[in-house]
Design a protein around this motif. Structure first.
Motif, PDB file in Angstrom:
ATOM      1  N   GLU A 124       0.838  -1.193   0.000  1.00 57.29           N
ATOM      2  CA  GLU A 124       0.000   0.000   0.000  1.00 57.29           C
ATOM      3  C   GLU A 124       0.885   1.260   0.000  1.00 57.29           C
ATOM      4  N   THR A 175      -0.281   7.264  -6.253  1.00 64.17           N
ATOM      5  CA  THR A 175      -1.346   8.110  -5.699  1.00 64.17           C
ATOM      6  C   THR A 175      -0.808   9.509  -5.422  1.00 64.17           C
ATOM      7  N   LYS A 186      -6.065   4.600  -6.738  1.00 61.08           N
ATOM      8  CA  LYS A 186      -6.363   4.159  -5.369  1.00 61.08           C
ATOM      9  C   LYS A 186      -6.138   2.657  -5.206  1.00 61.08           C
ATOM     10  N   TRP A 187      -5.372   2.322  -4.193  1.00 65.36           N
ATOM     11  CA  TRP A 187      -5.079   0.936  -3.822  1.00 65.36           C
ATOM     12  C   TRP A 187      -6.379   0.147  -3.676  1.00 65.36           C
ATOM     13  N   GLU A 188      -7.379   0.726  -3.001  1.00 72.63           N
ATOM     14  CA  GLU A 188      -8.658   0.010  -2.748  1.00 72.63           C
ATOM     15  C   GLU A 188      -9.356  -0.275  -4.070  1.00 72.63           C
ATOM     16  N   ASN A 189      -9.334   0.704  -4.986  1.00 72.69           N
ATOM     17  CA  ASN A 189      -9.988   0.522  -6.272  1.00 72.69           C
ATOM     18  C   ASN A 189      -9.317  -0.622  -7.047  1.00 72.69           C
ATOM     19  N   TYR A 190      -7.992  -0.696  -7.008  1.00 78.05           N
ATOM     20  CA  TYR A 190      -7.279  -1.778  -7.687  1.00 78.05           C
ATOM     21  C   TYR A 190      -7.700  -3.127  -7.110  1.00 78.05           C
ATOM     22  N   TRP A 191      -7.787  -3.203  -5.770  1.00 79.14           N
ATOM     23  CA  TRP A 191      -8.147  -4.483  -5.159  1.00 79.14           C
ATOM     24  C   TRP A 191      -9.605  -4.847  -5.396  1.00 79.14           C
ATOM     25  N   ASP A 192     -10.484  -3.853  -5.477  1.00 77.28           N
ATOM     26  CA  ASP A 192     -11.891  -4.174  -5.819  1.00 77.28           C
ATOM     27  C   ASP A 192     -11.930  -4.840  -7.192  1.00 77.28           C
ATOM     28  N   ASN A 220     -10.549  -8.356  -7.089  1.00 79.64           N
ATOM     29  CA  ASN A 220     -11.477  -9.308  -6.454  1.00 79.64           C
ATOM     30  C   ASN A 220     -12.696  -9.591  -7.334  1.00 79.64           C
TER      31      ASN A 220
END
Ligand code: SF4
Length: 362
Positions: free
Chosen positions: A169, A177, A185-191, A194
């Motif tokens: 991260e 970022t 965004k790290w979260e967007n990449y992981w969404d 997944n």
């Protein structure tokens, strides 16, 4: 009364996707759209395509050749240090159909742009209508969501790649970022990773992971175990400084580090290396392998015929290496960081020295 008509200079139509597409120089050679030869002869059937826009990629990653604030016109920018000439998409699709018996894998790389999804959809539709060669998409997560990933699968996309690149991260934040025109965004990449895993299934999603963006070996190893657990593939890249990018003067990882990461990743993925058998120093560098099982000892002796040092990429139809991206991690004049073919005996001798194998086992 007659008025003279003003002279209007015709505006050159923009050469943008979906009508136009860029092709890696190696792919252009394989499709006989450009002349040239590789330093060593090998079969090459992975075709890498890249969307093209006048205002380029709207992201600004510190290490990337396409970064928004890297000087130069988008069309002239290199990406993973290779050139990407521009062609009409229909011409490229015709050529791919003509040479299809030699092709192993096709891939469209998206960029962060408002039209990227719509254009990827249109080009994917055209490709899957004309060709049977498996198609991957290397996606731009900010342009996607679950429905769009499903729609691309329904068109016949076989695999999804996500260029996470920075595997922690913190390194993601620092390089993607917290940069002038950043904001990825790290979260967007992981969404997106997944959702892709759910929609495309086991071993149909891959993450591009770069060695040398500030992460430690321990963090890389953790990522390899975690992706294996999720049945997601990890593809390894070596950071290769792009001239004029913000990380142009950042050093490339030392060859010993790079070879050890390649080897350990292979042992984890293919030979279930136990994490407790990997020794790290205080900085998180791999320093040794302790108590290897007899199976792993055998692999270390033979270096598994060189397989751990080959380019990681999406497979061809029967599982053979499909996408080999020659020169993605090194210059044509450098020695191969990853091999688009099985390393030869001389290469293995050199790799053994680069690994400092004896030290690794004591
Ligand atoms: S390995 Fe090659 S085909 Fe697969 S996602 Fe990456 S660039 Fe595309």
């Amino acid at each position: 009364m007659e008025f003279p008509l003003p002279t209007i200079t015709p505006v050159e139509p923009k050469k943008e996707s979906p009508k136009y597409i860029r092709l890696s120089a190696a792919s252009a050679m394989a499709l006989r759209l450009q002349s040239g030869r590789f330093a060593r002869e090998f079969e090459f059937g992975g075709i890498n395509l890249l969307l093209n826009y006048d205002n380029g990629c709207l992201s600004d990653c510190a290490y990337c050749g396409l970064a928004r604030t890297r000087p130069g016109d988008y069309e002239d920018k290199s990406f993973i240090r290779v050139d990407w000439p521009l062609y009409e998409t229909d011409l490229v699709i015709d050529r791919m159909a003509q040479y299809e018996d030699k092709l192993t894998r096709l891939c469209i790389s998206m960029v962060t742009h408002g039209s990227a999804y719509k254009d990827t959809y249109e080009i994917t539709e055209k490709i899957t209508r004309s060709l049977k060669t498996p198609l991957s998409l290397l996606v731009a997560p900010p342009t996607l969501n679950r429905e769009r990933l499903q729609a691309l699968k329904d068109l016949g996309t076989d695999m999804i790649g996500v260029g996470l690149d920075a595997i922690t991260e913190k390194t993601f934040f620092d390089t993607r970022t917290n940069v002038p025109q950043g904001g990825l965004k790290w979260e967007n990449y992981w969404d997106i990773i997944n959702y892709s895993r759910e929609i495309y299934g086991p071993w149909k999603v891959n993450i591009h992971t770069v060695v040398g963006l500030g992460e430690t070996d321990r963090e890389l190893v953790d990522m390899f175990y975690s992706l294996k657990e999720k049945q997601i593939l990890a593809y390894l890249f070596c950071f290769n400084p792009e001239p004029d990018s913000r990380m142009a003067s950042f050093p490339k990882s030392k060859i010993t580090r790079w070879r050890r990461v390649q080897l350990v990743k292979h042992l984890i993925e293919e030979y279930h290396l136990d994490r407790r058998n990997i020794r790290f120093d205080e900085e998180g560098n791999i320093t040794g392998l302790k108590d290897p099982t007899s199976g792993i000892n055998k692999v270390l002796k033979s270096l598994d015929g060189g397989v751990p040092f080959m380019t990681n990429g999406c497979p061809g139809e029967s599982g053979e290496p499909g996408c080999t991206r020659p020169y993605g991690s090194y210059r044509p004049s450098d020695s191969y960081r990853d091999f688009p073919f099985l390393p030869a005996t001389d290469d293995l001798t050199l790799i053994r020295q680069e690994l400092e194998l004896e030290k690794l086992l004591t």
